[in-house]
Scaffold this motif. Structure first.
Motif, PDB file in Angstrom:
ATOM      1  N   VAL A 193       0.847  -1.191   0.000  1.00 43.83           N
ATOM      2  CA  VAL A 193       0.000   0.000   0.000  1.00 43.83           C
ATOM      3  C   VAL A 193       0.885   1.245   0.000  1.00 43.83           C
ATOM      4  O   VAL A 193       1.752   1.416   0.866  1.00 43.83           O
ATOM      5  CB  VAL A 193      -0.939   0.011   1.222  1.00 43.83           C
ATOM      6  CG1 VAL A 193      -1.860   1.223   1.170  1.00 43.83           C
ATOM      7  CG2 VAL A 193      -1.754  -1.278   1.272  1.00 43.83           C
ATOM      8  N   ASP A 242      -0.385   4.892  -0.572  1.00 42.33           N
ATOM      9  CA  ASP A 242      -1.155   5.868   0.203  1.00 42.33           C
ATOM     10  C   ASP A 242      -2.562   5.335   0.385  1.00 42.33           C
ATOM     11  O   ASP A 242      -3.032   4.481  -0.384  1.00 42.33           O
ATOM     12  CB  ASP A 242      -1.222   7.219  -0.517  1.00 42.33           C
ATOM     13  CG  ASP A 242       0.074   7.997  -0.405  1.00 42.33           C
ATOM     14  OD1 ASP A 242       0.600   8.118   0.713  1.00 42.33           O
ATOM     15  OD2 ASP A 242       0.560   8.489  -1.447  1.00 42.33           O
ATOM     16  N   TYR A 243      -3.241   5.852   1.392  1.00 49.34           N
ATOM     17  CA  TYR A 243      -4.620   5.439   1.646  1.00 49.34           C
ATOM     18  C   TYR A 243      -5.494   6.670   1.858  1.00 49.34           C
ATOM     19  O   TYR A 243      -5.168   7.542   2.665  1.00 49.34           O
ATOM     20  CB  TYR A 243      -4.688   4.532   2.884  1.00 49.34           C
ATOM     21  CG  TYR A 243      -6.109   4.246   3.341  1.00 49.34           C
ATOM     22  CD1 TYR A 243      -7.050   3.714   2.461  1.00 49.34           C
ATOM     23  CD2 TYR A 243      -6.503   4.515   4.643  1.00 49.34           C
ATOM     24  CE1 TYR A 243      -8.354   3.476   2.874  1.00 49.34           C
ATOM     25  CE2 TYR A 243      -7.794   4.268   5.070  1.00 49.34           C
ATOM     26  CZ  TYR A 243      -8.714   3.742   4.185  1.00 49.34           C
ATOM     27  OH  TYR A 243      -9.999   3.508   4.588  1.00 49.34           O
ATOM     28  N   ALA A 269      -1.487   4.344   5.592  1.00 48.13           N
ATOM     29  CA  ALA A 269      -1.243   3.177   4.755  1.00 48.13           C
ATOM     30  C   ALA A 269      -0.647   2.019   5.554  1.00 48.13           C
ATOM     31  O   ALA A 269      -0.903   0.851   5.252  1.00 48.13           O
ATOM     32  CB  ALA A 269      -0.316   3.546   3.598  1.00 48.13           C
ATOM     33  N   ASP A 271      -1.577   2.776  -4.455  1.00 49.53           N
ATOM     34  CA  ASP A 271      -2.504   3.676  -3.759  1.00 49.53           C
ATOM     35  C   ASP A 271      -3.849   2.974  -3.592  1.00 49.53           C
ATOM     36  O   ASP A 271      -4.335   2.293  -4.502  1.00 49.53           O
ATOM     37  CB  ASP A 271      -2.720   4.964  -4.564  1.00 49.53           C
ATOM     38  CG  ASP A 271      -1.579   5.954  -4.405  1.00 49.53           C
ATOM     39  OD1 ASP A 271      -0.690   5.722  -3.573  1.00 49.53           O
ATOM     40  OD2 ASP A 271      -1.588   6.976  -5.122  1.00 49.53           O
TER      41      ASP A 271
END
Length: 425
Positions: free
Chosen positions: A130, A132-133, A172, A351
């Protein structure tokens, strides 16, 4: 789930080939689905491999690609989905077509069977790294319910809600795969009858039934990804539970938004369904009653069916408590991506952005306990007792299906998590 009891992965090629012959097109994980995941086996626990789910089996994608002489063997032999996701849409489509051919055509059946493993005998892992979240707030029903619960004397929706997809940046590093225990978070909370905040475990731990979208192809810093670029950048879809500590969130979120109340855990499915597999589930979003700015206007031909007809089910300790319909979401995933990048923010492979809580217009379609119990004032009556918010030991499971080609149904991989006591509690 990802944490499976080790079982024997041995099998005969003849049995696996027979199973391929018997695979029904109506199976939730049949040839029209073929989601990607990451797995290891009991005899090689440190060796993670890309897998493609087919019914109750997993195809070792890298080994199969080598056996068939695929030009894409390199990206399929990696210990993460990221290299395949970064390769772009033309490669995604080619790999999907190849793997479908390997699993369904008679000429390939014996070779493919040598690289099938029973799903019950493998351990599943977080399938991608991951980057970015981001979590959005795209359900009008959910946003309206929250407004009515917390602001009963004011307008339920904030003035900006129908002009832009509202969201926040999450953490993330705490995105975890299904089956990972969720430790009850601790932090500051301020009960209404207390003059000062208290510190301790959250007493209003909640769920949010959501759908996540995984970015494959990156974009350049300063560039915008328009609505028509959605399918070139988004690799696939996953179910997602954005666990929420409502009491921590209520105290901390003014004025900057969610922080500790959201950042302790976000659970995702171990299976990423390719976006292309969901073409038969595309639907028009609900009618918009305010005009949209041009970068969000999806009324043009080719963009109008930006919604997805996904049928979610939420279970608490095995009991169905809600069935939220994703087709009711006001903002689509393409609009969310367009808004996310309209300021020039770049996309990176891996992302993850989520839809926000999925809630429908009926009480049985609410995707959070906050709504189902109306802020804790109307407890749920379950066979194992009443619930307002989650208790230690509770197990939450999200599942979903959607229409597939020619009347079939496709499944999304489930998301399960068990609540564990706070550290030191």
């Amino acid at each position: 789930m990802s944490e499976r009891a080790p079982a024997s992965a041995s099998f005969t090629v003849g049995v696996r080939a027979h199973n391929l012959t018997r695979m029904s097109d109506t199976a939730l994980f049949g040839p029209d689905n073929l989601p990607y995941g990451l797995f290891s086996t009991p005899d090689s626990p440190g060796h993670r491999r890309l897998g493609i789910r087919y019914g109750d089996d997993v195809l070792d994608a890298g080994a199969a690609a080598l056996a068939f002489g695929s030009a894409h063997a390199d990206v399929l032999q990696q210990p993460s989905l990221n290299p395949l996701m970064a390769a772009g849409r033309s490669v995604w489509r080619a790999v999907r077509a190849e793997s479908r051919s390997w699993l369904t055509e008679d000429v390939h059946r014996e070779t493919a069977a040598r690289h099938l493993l029973p799903l019950s005998g493998v351990r599943l892992h977080l399938p991608f790294e991951v980057a970015d979240y981001v979590d959005f707030y795209a359900s009008e029903q959910h946003a309206t319910n929250v407004g009515r619960i917390f602001r009963p004397d004011d307008e339920a929706l904030t003035p900006n809600w129908k002009h832009l997809p509202i969201g926040y940046h999450g953490r993330a590093g705490t995105v975890v795969v299904s089956g990972t225990p969720v430790v009850r978070p601790q932090g500051q909370r301020k009960p209404p009858n207390e003059p000062l905040p208290l510190f301790g475990p959250s007493r209003r731990l909640d769920i949010e039934a959501e759908v996540g979208f995984v970015v494959g192809a990156p974009s350049e810093l300063g560039a915008q990804v328009g609505l028509d670029g959605f399918r070139d950048h988004v690799f696939g879809v996953t179910l997602l539970n954005d666990w929420s500590a409502r009491d921590l969130q209520a105290w901390e979120y003014v004025p900057l938004g969610p922080f500790l109340g959201k950042s302790f855990a976000t659970s995702v499915s171990p299976w990423i369904t390719p976006l292309e597999a969901l073409d038969a589930a595309r639907v028009a979003p609900p009618a918009r009653d305010l005009p949209l700015l041009p970068y969000l206007d999806d009324s043009a031909e080719g963009l109008a069916e930006g919604g997805l007809d996904l049928r979610l089910t939420v279970r608490l300790n095995g009991h169905v408590i809600a069935e939220p319909p994703f087709s009711t979401m006001y903002w689509t995933a393409a609009q969310q991506l367009a808004h996310l990048t309209v300021n020039g923010a770049s996309l990176r492979t891996g992302d993850l952005y989520a839809s926000g809580t999925v809630s429908g217009p009926e009480p049985a379609q609410f995707g959070s306990l906050l709504e189902l119990t109306w802020g804790g004032r109307e407890p749920l009556e379950l066979p194992d007792g009443k619930r307002t918010f989650l208790e230690d030991g509770d197990v939450v499971t999200l599942t979903a299906w959607c229409p597939g080609p020619a009347g079939t149904r496709l499944g999304l991989g489930e998301v399960t998590g068990e609540v564990r006591p706070a550290v030191g509690a």
